[in-house]
Design an enzyme around this catalytic site. Structure first.
Site, mmCIF file in Angstrom:
data_model
loop_
_atom_site.group_PDB
_atom_site.id
_atom_site.type_symbol
_atom_site.label_atom_id
_atom_site.label_comp_id
_atom_site.label_asym_id
_atom_site.label_seq_id
_atom_site.Cartn_x
_atom_site.Cartn_y
_atom_site.Cartn_z
ATOM 1 N N TYR A 63 -39.723 55.454 -35.255
ATOM 2 C CA TYR A 63 -39.144 54.268 -34.588
ATOM 3 C C TYR A 63 -40.245 53.478 -33.870
ATOM 4 O O TYR A 63 -40.368 52.262 -34.035
ATOM 5 C CB TYR A 63 -38.076 54.739 -33.605
ATOM 6 C CG TYR A 63 -37.479 53.672 -32.722
ATOM 7 C CD1 TYR A 63 -36.669 52.671 -33.244
ATOM 8 C CD2 TYR A 63 -37.694 53.692 -31.335
ATOM 9 C CE1 TYR A 63 -36.086 51.712 -32.417
ATOM 10 C CE2 TYR A 63 -37.118 52.743 -30.511
ATOM 11 C CZ TYR A 63 -36.315 51.751 -31.052
ATOM 12 O OH TYR A 63 -35.739 50.808 -30.234
ATOM 13 N N ASP A 69 -23.165 42.447 -38.991
ATOM 14 C CA ASP A 69 -23.549 43.857 -38.907
ATOM 15 C C ASP A 69 -23.238 44.483 -40.264
ATOM 16 O O ASP A 69 -22.445 43.950 -41.041
ATOM 17 C CB ASP A 69 -22.768 44.582 -37.804
ATOM 18 C CG ASP A 69 -23.486 45.835 -37.302
ATOM 19 O OD1 ASP A 69 -24.028 45.808 -36.180
ATOM 20 O OD2 ASP A 69 -23.518 46.846 -38.038
ATOM 21 N N ILE A 70 -23.835 45.642 -40.516
ATOM 22 C CA ILE A 70 -23.533 46.362 -41.755
ATOM 23 C C ILE A 70 -22.147 46.988 -41.664
ATOM 24 O O ILE A 70 -21.495 47.246 -42.660
ATOM 25 C CB ILE A 70 -24.632 47.419 -42.036
ATOM 26 C CG1 ILE A 70 -24.606 47.885 -43.482
ATOM 27 C CG2 ILE A 70 -24.542 48.587 -41.075
ATOM 28 C CD1 ILE A 70 -25.812 48.710 -43.887
ATOM 29 N N ARG A 71 -21.670 47.219 -40.421
ATOM 30 C CA ARG A 71 -20.335 47.821 -40.252
ATOM 31 C C ARG A 71 -19.318 46.785 -39.769
ATOM 32 O O ARG A 71 -19.677 45.681 -39.383
ATOM 33 C CB ARG A 71 -20.387 49.026 -39.319
ATOM 34 C CG ARG A 71 -21.030 48.753 -37.972
ATOM 35 C CD ARG A 71 -21.041 50.009 -37.108
ATOM 36 N NE ARG A 71 -21.985 49.905 -36.013
ATOM 37 C CZ ARG A 71 -21.732 50.257 -34.763
ATOM 38 N NH1 ARG A 71 -20.570 50.741 -34.423
ATOM 39 N NH2 ARG A 71 -22.657 50.153 -33.824
ATOM 40 N N ASP A 95 -26.060 43.376 -44.561
ATOM 41 C CA ASP A 95 -27.096 44.408 -44.521
ATOM 42 C C ASP A 95 -28.437 43.675 -44.503
ATOM 43 O O ASP A 95 -28.755 42.940 -45.448
ATOM 44 C CB ASP A 95 -26.959 45.287 -45.783
ATOM 45 C CG ASP A 95 -28.009 46.376 -45.861
ATOM 46 O OD1 ASP A 95 -29.017 46.297 -45.132
ATOM 47 O OD2 ASP A 95 -27.815 47.303 -46.664
ATOM 48 N N GLN A 149 -24.965 48.326 -29.269
ATOM 49 C CA GLN A 149 -24.905 48.335 -27.802
ATOM 50 C C GLN A 149 -25.259 46.959 -27.218
ATOM 51 O O GLN A 149 -24.530 46.433 -26.378
ATOM 52 C CB GLN A 149 -25.864 49.406 -27.243
ATOM 53 C CG GLN A 149 -25.762 49.575 -25.737
ATOM 54 C CD GLN A 149 -26.859 50.469 -25.150
ATOM 55 O OE1 GLN A 149 -27.790 50.876 -25.854
ATOM 56 N NE2 GLN A 149 -26.742 50.767 -23.871
HETATM 57 N N1 LIG Z 1 -30.549 50.136 -26.513
HETATM 58 C C1 LIG Z 1 -31.777 50.397 -26.093
HETATM 59 O O1 LIG Z 1 -31.953 51.203 -25.178
HETATM 60 C C2 LIG Z 1 -32.945 49.684 -26.722
HETATM 61 C C3 LIG Z 1 -34.210 49.845 -26.136
HETATM 62 C C4 LIG Z 1 -35.306 49.223 -26.725
HETATM 63 C C5 LIG Z 1 -35.138 48.411 -27.841
HETATM 64 N N2 LIG Z 1 -33.900 48.268 -28.388
HETATM 65 C C6 LIG Z 1 -33.784 47.447 -29.604
HETATM 66 O O2 LIG Z 1 -32.734 46.502 -29.480
HETATM 67 C C7 LIG Z 1 -32.107 46.297 -30.753
HETATM 68 C C8 LIG Z 1 -30.609 46.541 -30.625
HETATM 69 O O3 LIG Z 1 -30.413 47.846 -30.121
HETATM 70 P P1 LIG Z 1 -28.988 48.461 -29.822
HETATM 71 O O4 LIG Z 1 -29.165 49.366 -28.667
HETATM 72 O O5 LIG Z 1 -27.955 47.413 -29.773
HETATM 73 O O6 LIG Z 1 -28.833 49.384 -31.114
HETATM 74 P P2 LIG Z 1 -27.500 49.990 -31.772
HETATM 75 O O7 LIG Z 1 -27.897 51.165 -32.572
HETATM 76 O O8 LIG Z 1 -26.436 50.140 -30.744
HETATM 77 O O9 LIG Z 1 -27.087 48.797 -32.744
HETATM 78 C C9 LIG Z 1 -27.808 48.500 -33.913
HETATM 79 C C10 LIG Z 1 -26.826 47.906 -34.906
HETATM 80 O O10 LIG Z 1 -27.535 47.701 -36.137
HETATM 81 C C11 LIG Z 1 -26.622 47.966 -37.178
HETATM 82 N N3 LIG Z 1 -27.362 48.246 -38.426
HETATM 83 C C12 LIG Z 1 -27.961 49.398 -38.809
HETATM 84 N N4 LIG Z 1 -28.495 49.247 -40.027
HETATM 85 C C13 LIG Z 1 -28.230 47.988 -40.421
HETATM 86 C C14 LIG Z 1 -28.529 47.218 -41.586
HETATM 87 N N5 LIG Z 1 -29.193 47.752 -42.613
HETATM 88 N N6 LIG Z 1 -28.116 45.934 -41.628
HETATM 89 C C15 LIG Z 1 -27.421 45.390 -40.612
HETATM 90 N N7 LIG Z 1 -27.097 46.055 -39.486
HETATM 91 C C16 LIG Z 1 -27.509 47.334 -39.395
HETATM 92 C C17 LIG Z 1 -25.782 49.153 -36.719
HETATM 93 O O11 LIG Z 1 -24.539 49.197 -37.400
HETATM 94 C C18 LIG Z 1 -25.637 48.838 -35.219
HETATM 95 O O12 LIG Z 1 -24.420 48.171 -34.958
HETATM 96 C C19 LIG Z 1 -32.804 47.254 -31.717
HETATM 97 O O13 LIG Z 1 -33.820 46.565 -32.411
HETATM 98 C C20 LIG Z 1 -33.411 48.293 -30.822
HETATM 99 O O14 LIG Z 1 -34.548 48.866 -31.406
HETATM 100 C C21 LIG Z 1 -32.801 48.885 -27.851
#
Ligand SMILES: NC(=O)c1ccc[n+]([C@@H]2O[C@H](COP(=O)([O-])OP(=O)(O)OC[C@H]3O[C@@H](n4cnc5c(N)ncnc54)[C@H](O)[C@@H]3O)[C@@H](O)[C@H]2O)c1
Length: 318
Positions: A141, A34-36, A51, A12
């Site tokens: 988390y 990204d992993i994907r 990863d 996101q």
């Molecule tokens: N979106 C929110 O509301 C929010 C709020 C607080 C904190 N955060 C933090 O911001 C950061 C990004 O959040 P986001 O909302 O974009 O999350 P998201 O889940 O949309 O994206 C996370 C990405 O990490 C990738 N991923 C998962 N495992 C992996 C691995 N082993 N190696 C590499 N990539 C991997 C996934 O494929 C995904 O694309 C995170 O650390 C999250 O904790 C987000």
């Protein structure tokens, strides 16, 4: 000029941070990973499948692109984490440890690590939650986020790694869907209002949580990373927020634009997580130390989200 690596870039936040960073530092200087597989928005510059639990590969990518700055976004979020707690611990803790170790070994200039309001827990004061307060989260988390903040502090004081970060509230955005967090309803409601005119919400109508709109979310990351180090008294734990509202207030705001929109409230396991988090946040430390100031409130966010999604849906099905 920075040479940047973003982990978890297909998520996101990454989907919108990448274009912003490429605009600022140049397309070739920002490596998305990204992993994907990458989405279309990431494909106009370098991308590596990576990863973060694989430290050798991480180090290889950093060396190959001569990276000096990492935005470490890869993580398992709150709701998915409760379904897969072992995976959440492994990805969130080993991933961060690997990034910090590579930063220490290769003497990288700067690291960004987003923490979360999930780092707080039920014993934390819920209104205007202070910068320094009780940190006893009940989700895996949240536990990884508190441990992550402490690890970042340790790497700064022990090894001089310049790691910085904010505690994000729920992020609202219109490009990539949210990735399995407890505040996902605040994004889903917009999509549902436009597509179906109705939504089944997984938290109660009176559930209030702090939120931030994507432009402010990106501004927080970029401004903190550019901030004068001599002014920073904190590391990866700055409280930031944009606004606070209940699920019912969000529905009412959307109804100003789409009067026929209806919401049914059917709380599930995520209600308990939401109930353990703050309702509003005191972000005065971020304001004082690096000039943090959000631009979007609920009305401005709602108007912009609906405009952006309407445009996107039209383009997707002309
Ligand atoms: N979106 C929110 O509301 C929010 C709020 C607080 C904190 N955060 C933090 O911001 C950061 C990004 O959040 P986001 O909302 O974009 O999350 P998201 O889940 O949309 O994206 C996370 C990405 O990490 C990738 N991923 C998962 N495992 C992996 C691995 N082993 N190696 C590499 N990539 C991997 C996934 O494929 C995904 O694309 C995170 O650390 C999250 O904790 C987000």
């Amino acid at each position: 000029m920075r040479r940047v690596l973003v982990t978890g870039a297909a998520g996101q936040i990454g989907s919108e941070l990448i274009p912003k960073l490429r605009e600022k530092y140049g397309r070739e200087n920002v490596v998305a990973s990204d992993i994907r597989e990458p989405s279309e928005t990431l494909s106009d510059g370098p991308f590596e499948q990576l990863d973060v639990t694989d430290r050798d590969r991480l180090k290889e990518v950093v060396k190959e692109y001569d990276v000096d700055t990492v935005f470490h976004l890869a993580a398992i979020l709150s709701a998915t984490g409760e379904r897969k707690p072992h995976l959440a611990w492994y990805v969130n803790m080993d991933g961060l440890y690997n990034v910090l170790e590579v930063a220490r070994e290769l003497e990288l200039t700067r690291i960004f690590f987003p923490s979360s309001i999930a780092a707080f827990g039920p014993e934390t004061p819920k209104e205007m939650t202070p910068q320094e307060t009780v940190m006893r989260p009940k989700t895996i988390y949240g536990i990884t986020k508190v441990a992550g903040e402490l690890l970042c502090d340790y790497y700064f004081h022990r090894f001089g790694v310049d790691v910085r970060g904010v505690r994000y509230p729920g992020v609202i955005s219109s490009v990539a869907p949210p990735g399995g967090g407890t505040t996902d309803y605040a994004v889903e409601m917009f999509y549902a209002a436009l597509r179906h005119k109705r939504y089944v919400c997984f938290v109660r109508e009176d559930t209030v949580l702090p939120m931030i709109y994507m432009p402010d979310c990106l501004k927080a990351a970029i401004d903190l990373m550019e901030a004068d180090p001599s002014r920073l008294r904190h590391r990866a734990d700055y409280n930031v927020t944009g606004m606070s509202f209940s699920a019912g207030e969000l529905a009412a705001e959307i109804r100003k634009h789409i009067p026929e929109f209806t919401v049914e409230y059917r709380p599930d396991f995520r209600q308990k997580i939401a109930d353990s988090w703050p309702r509003s946040i005191d972000d005065s430390a971020a304001r004082e130390e690096w000039g943090w100031k959000p631009s979007y409130d609920l009305a401005a966010t709602t108007k912009d989200m609906l405009e952006k999604l309407r445009r996107r849906f039209k383009e997707e099905s002309p």
